[in-house]
Scaffold this motif. Structure first.
Motif, PDB file in Angstrom:
ATOM      1  N   PRO A  49       0.806  -1.231   0.000  1.00  0.00           N
ATOM      2  CA  PRO A  49       0.000   0.000   0.000  1.00  0.00           C
ATOM      3  C   PRO A  49       0.839   1.282   0.000  1.00  0.00           C
ATOM      4  CG  PRO A  49      -0.879  -1.572   1.579  1.00  0.00           C
ATOM      5  CD  PRO A  49       0.443  -2.120   1.119  1.00  0.00           C
ATOM      6  N   SER A  50       2.103   1.196   0.407  1.00  0.00           N
ATOM      7  CA  SER A  50       2.948   2.393   0.408  1.00  0.00           C
ATOM      8  C   SER A  50       3.175   2.935  -0.998  1.00  0.00           C
ATOM      9  CB  SER A  50       4.318   2.092   1.031  1.00  0.00           C
ATOM     10  OG  SER A  50       4.188   1.465   2.265  1.00  0.00           O
ATOM     11  N   TYR A  51       2.879   2.142  -2.035  1.00  0.00           N
ATOM     12  CA  TYR A  51       3.086   2.601  -3.416  1.00  0.00           C
ATOM     13  C   TYR A  51       1.869   3.312  -4.002  1.00  0.00           C
ATOM     14  CZ  TYR A  51       7.629   0.401  -4.106  1.00  0.00           C
ATOM     15  OH  TYR A  51       8.953   0.093  -4.027  1.00  0.00           O
ATOM     16  N   ILE A 272       7.318   1.427  11.669  1.00  0.00           N
ATOM     17  CA  ILE A 272       8.023   1.072  10.435  1.00  0.00           C
ATOM     18  C   ILE A 272       7.650   2.064   9.337  1.00  0.00           C
ATOM     19  CG2 ILE A 272       8.071  -0.636   8.558  1.00  0.00           C
ATOM     20  CD1 ILE A 272       7.940  -2.834  10.629  1.00  0.00           C
ATOM     21  N   CYS A 273       8.658   2.638   8.701  1.00  0.00           N
ATOM     22  CA  CYS A 273       8.522   3.470   7.499  1.00  0.00           C
ATOM     23  C   CYS A 273       7.591   4.668   7.720  1.00  0.00           C
ATOM     24  CB  CYS A 273       8.129   2.619   6.306  1.00  0.00           C
ATOM     25  SG  CYS A 273       8.975   3.202   4.821  1.00  0.00           S
ATOM     26  N   LEU A 274       6.353   4.672   7.206  1.00  0.00           N
ATOM     27  CA  LEU A 274       5.492   5.822   7.524  1.00  0.00           C
ATOM     28  C   LEU A 274       5.291   5.893   9.040  1.00  0.00           C
ATOM     29  CD1 LEU A 274       3.841   8.171   6.206  1.00  0.00           C
ATOM     30  CD2 LEU A 274       1.847   6.719   6.434  1.00  0.00           C
ATOM     31  N   HIS A 276       7.475   5.117  11.262  1.00  0.00           N
ATOM     32  CA  HIS A 276       8.708   5.747  11.759  1.00  0.00           C
ATOM     33  C   HIS A 276       8.593   7.266  11.608  1.00  0.00           C
ATOM     34  CE1 HIS A 276      12.966   6.850  11.926  1.00  0.00           C
ATOM     35  NE2 HIS A 276      12.925   7.267  10.684  1.00  0.00           N
ATOM     36  N   GLN A 277       8.128   7.694  10.452  1.00  0.00           N
ATOM     37  CA  GLN A 277       8.008   9.132  10.203  1.00  0.00           C
ATOM     38  C   GLN A 277       6.952   9.751  11.129  1.00  0.00           C
ATOM     39  OE1 GLN A 277       7.108   8.666   6.063  1.00  0.00           O
ATOM     40  NE2 GLN A 277       9.253   8.502   5.433  1.00  0.00           N
ATOM     41  N   MET A 278       5.857   8.994  11.388  1.00  0.00           N
ATOM     42  CA  MET A 278       4.821   9.501  12.301  1.00  0.00           C
ATOM     43  C   MET A 278       5.385   9.680  13.706  1.00  0.00           C
ATOM     44  SD  MET A 278       2.089  10.013  10.657  1.00  0.00           S
ATOM     45  CE  MET A 278       3.111  10.375   9.294  1.00  0.00           C
ATOM     46  N   MET A 314      13.698  -1.524   1.354  1.00  0.00           N
ATOM     47  CA  MET A 314      13.295  -0.120   1.529  1.00  0.00           C
ATOM     48  C   MET A 314      12.247   0.281   0.511  1.00  0.00           C
ATOM     49  SD  MET A 314      15.747   2.284   3.141  1.00  0.00           S
ATOM     50  CE  MET A 314      17.265   1.985   4.037  1.00  0.00           C
ATOM     51  N   ASN A 315      11.408   1.204   0.920  1.00  0.00           N
ATOM     52  CA  ASN A 315      10.442   1.808   0.014  1.00  0.00           C
ATOM     53  C   ASN A 315       9.957   3.102   0.610  1.00  0.00           C
ATOM     54  OD1 ASN A 315       8.323   2.562  -1.592  1.00  0.00           O
ATOM     55  ND2 ASN A 315       6.899   1.107  -0.676  1.00  0.00           N
ATOM     56  N   HIS A 316      10.731   4.172   0.404  1.00  0.00           N
ATOM     57  CA  HIS A 316      10.252   5.462   0.907  1.00  0.00           C
ATOM     58  C   HIS A 316      10.762   6.603   0.036  1.00  0.00           C
ATOM     59  CE1 HIS A 316      14.028   6.794   3.178  1.00  0.00           C
ATOM     60  NE2 HIS A 316      14.316   5.555   2.832  1.00  0.00           N
ATOM     61  N   GLY A 317       9.957   7.657  -0.034  1.00  0.00           N
ATOM     62  CA  GLY A 317      10.320   8.837  -0.831  1.00  0.00           C
ATOM     63  C   GLY A 317      10.471  10.076   0.022  1.00  0.00           C
ATOM     64  N   PHE A 318      10.112   9.952   1.317  1.00  0.00           N
ATOM     65  CA  PHE A 318      10.311  11.029   2.291  1.00  0.00           C
ATOM     66  C   PHE A 318      11.277  10.497   3.334  1.00  0.00           C
ATOM     67  CE2 PHE A 318       6.294  11.856   0.305  1.00  0.00           C
ATOM     68  CZ  PHE A 318       6.168  13.241   0.242  1.00  0.00           C
ATOM     69  N   THR A 319      11.893  11.412   4.093  1.00  0.00           N
ATOM     70  CA  THR A 319      12.847  10.971   5.102  1.00  0.00           C
ATOM     71  C   THR A 319      12.779  11.886   6.316  1.00  0.00           C
ATOM     72  OG1 THR A 319      15.172  10.391   5.472  1.00  0.00           O
ATOM     73  CG2 THR A 319      14.769  12.316   4.119  1.00  0.00           C
ATOM     74  N   TYR A 356      13.207   1.565   7.292  1.00  0.00           N
ATOM     75  CA  TYR A 356      13.171   0.475   6.312  1.00  0.00           C
ATOM     76  C   TYR A 356      12.111  -0.558   6.701  1.00  0.00           C
ATOM     77  CZ  TYR A 356      16.462  -1.116   9.890  1.00  0.00           C
ATOM     78  OH  TYR A 356      17.062  -1.427  11.082  1.00  0.00           O
ATOM     79  N   HIS A 357      12.085  -1.681   5.973  1.00  0.00           N
ATOM     80  CA  HIS A 357      11.020  -2.675   6.151  1.00  0.00           C
ATOM     81  C   HIS A 357      11.575  -3.978   6.719  1.00  0.00           C
ATOM     82  CE1 HIS A 357       7.322  -0.956   4.287  1.00  0.00           C
ATOM     83  NE2 HIS A 357       8.217  -0.109   3.809  1.00  0.00           N
ATOM     84  N   PRO A 358      11.632  -4.126   8.046  1.00  0.00           N
ATOM     85  CA  PRO A 358      12.232  -5.337   8.624  1.00  0.00           C
ATOM     86  C   PRO A 358      11.432  -6.612   8.324  1.00  0.00           C
ATOM     87  CG  PRO A 358      11.289  -3.946  10.348  1.00  0.00           C
ATOM     88  CD  PRO A 358      11.230  -3.168   9.075  1.00  0.00           C
TER      89      PRO A 358
HETATM   90  N1  LIG Z   1       6.887   2.444   2.928  1.00  0.00           N
HETATM   91  C1  LIG Z   1       6.407   3.517   3.545  1.00  0.00           C
HETATM   92  O1  LIG Z   1       5.789   3.437   4.607  1.00  0.00           O
HETATM   93  C2  LIG Z   1       6.581   4.844   2.855  1.00  0.00           C
HETATM   94  C3  LIG Z   1       6.446   6.043   3.745  1.00  0.00           C
HETATM   95  C4  LIG Z   1       6.223   7.358   3.009  1.00  0.00           C
HETATM   96  N2  LIG Z   1       5.017   7.318   2.235  1.00  0.00           N
HETATM   97  C5  LIG Z   1       7.422   7.679   2.114  1.00  0.00           C
HETATM   98  O2  LIG Z   1       7.323   7.577   0.914  1.00  0.00           O
HETATM   99  O3  LIG Z   1       8.465   8.025   2.594  1.00  0.00           O
END
Ligand SMILES: NC(=O)CC[C@H](N)C(=O)O
Length: 385
Positions: A49-51, A272-274, A276-278, A314-319, A356-358
């Protein structure tokens, strides 16, 4: 030799055009374009769903050759908007194949394109950043190029976009399926030790399986769950999932919920990923858009506390901007590709997250220890030393 006409066209917002052979659904879709360097796992990637909001171009040239099967979906539908590959998929050749990739994509309304110089396309993405694109598939090969370029230009991009609400679950549910294990396949967790509430911003199934395998009885809540909703379930641990879109936009409703949980309880938290950002936003840090992001299954990450290097998915476009981390939050992991932040932990509390995605799927399983660490933190709280 019969002349073949292109049946697919990819238009970048700067006017660059790629022609190829369409497969999957027909029509036009607009999205951000990113490249993924994984050599396996296209079905898991397309159903992550992250895509949402993104078309994926695969740098690995042979995609689709093992077909698709009912077990490898990371969610019920493909959520990547479309796919671009070097070679057209062949007839599937694999004992698990239930359907050819092309039929599966067509049935689920996703456009794909083969016959593309994906190395050239990847170089373009690296140089100019993830472009906005229109991807069109027409079996007759009729393309209105100006309209496609205009459509790519009018795509507003992912910055400021909350996409989690579109992919989260409609209502809460329980999860007990564990990781796939030979020869039993997917067994159920029948003796859980912990009650985990997982906030679903667009969770991959394999994350929920990893939580169940590490001893959790998982209750999944929608992305809009409040601190009251989460704490009412009296969790032993709170998990924050991956998900699509701009973290700052999702943070508008997710951050107050996370802040509420952190302020009102000492419960261990793992993101994890989003997710983590949250957590980083809830702790006061900021997130920024990357040039072309990280999408692949071979990203080296250094654990700054142990010195160990793990190979990650990994799959993220924000950091998370590590310069903005407050003093009571430490950076625990960094990317060895570009030094960007890959993990944080609150001082003195079992509250941590990774970019990242463990759970991998696809990818290496070096980082599964993070789920065990979460389970150990919950054990420690139940039986303090
Ligand atoms: N895989 C994710 O959770 C992606 C997180 C966020 N949407 C990003 O692109 O950085």
């Amino acid at each position: 030799m019969p002349r073949t006409i292109p049946t697919a066209c990819l238009a970048l917002a700067d006017g660059t055009l790629f022609y190829g052979r369409g497969f999957g659904a027909t029509g036009v879709t607009t999205a951000e374009l990113c490249f993924n360097t994984s050599m396996t796992g296209y079905q898991e990637i397309m159903t992550d769903p992250s895509y949402a909001g993104q078309v994926v171009t695969f740098t690995f040239p042979h995609v689709g050759n093992v077909g698709v099967n009912p077990e490898d979906d990371e969610t019920a539908d493909p959520v990547a908007e479309g796919m671009v590959v070097k070679w057209d998929p062949t007839e599937p050749s694999n004992w698990r194949a239930a359907e050819p990739l092309s039929d599966w994509l067509a049935r689920r309304g996703r456009i794909a394109m083969g016959g593309v110089d994906t190395r050239r396309l990847t170089r373009a993405i690296r140089q100019q950043g993830a472009p906005h694109v229109a991807l069109a598939h027409d079996p007759e090969g009729r393309f209105d190029i100006e309209a496609l370029v205009a459509a790519a230009r009018s795509f507003r991009g992912l910055v400021g976009l909350d996409l989690a609400k579109g992919v989260t679950c409609a209502q809460s549910y329980r999860w007990d399926e564990m990781r796939w294990a030979w020869p039993i396949g997917y067994a159920r967790q029948e003796t859980p030790r912990h009650r985990v509430v997982a906030v679903d911003y667009g969770a991959k199934r394999n994350i929920l399986r990893c939580l169940a395998s590490s001893g959790a009885d998982v209750t999944v809540l929608p992305a809009t769950a409040t601190a009251d909703d989460i704490l009412a379930l009296e969790p032993d641990g709170v998990f924050l999932s991956n998900g699509p879109g701009d973290p700052a936009a999702t943070g508008e409703y997710a951050v107050p919920a996370i802040r509420g949980v952190l302020d009102r309880s000492e419960v261990p938290m793992f993101g994890i990923c989003l997710g983590h950002q949250m957590l980083a936003l809830a702790l006061g840090a900021k997130t920024v858009k990357m040039n072309h992001g990280h999408h692949g299954a071979n990203h080296p990450v250094k654990d700054l506390e142990t010195g160990k290097v793990e190979i990650t998915s990994m799959n993220h476009g924000f950091t998370v901007d590590s310069q903005t981390l407050p003093s009571d939050v430490r950076e625990t992991h960094v990317s060895l590709f570009d030094g960007s932040n890959c993990g944080i932990r609150m001082d003195g509390r079992s509250v941590y997250s990774v970019q990242y995605h463990p759970e991998a799927s696809p990818g290496p399983q070096d980082s599964y220890y993070l789920f065990e660490r979460f389970a150990e933190a919950m054990d420690r709280r139940k039986t303090p030393a």
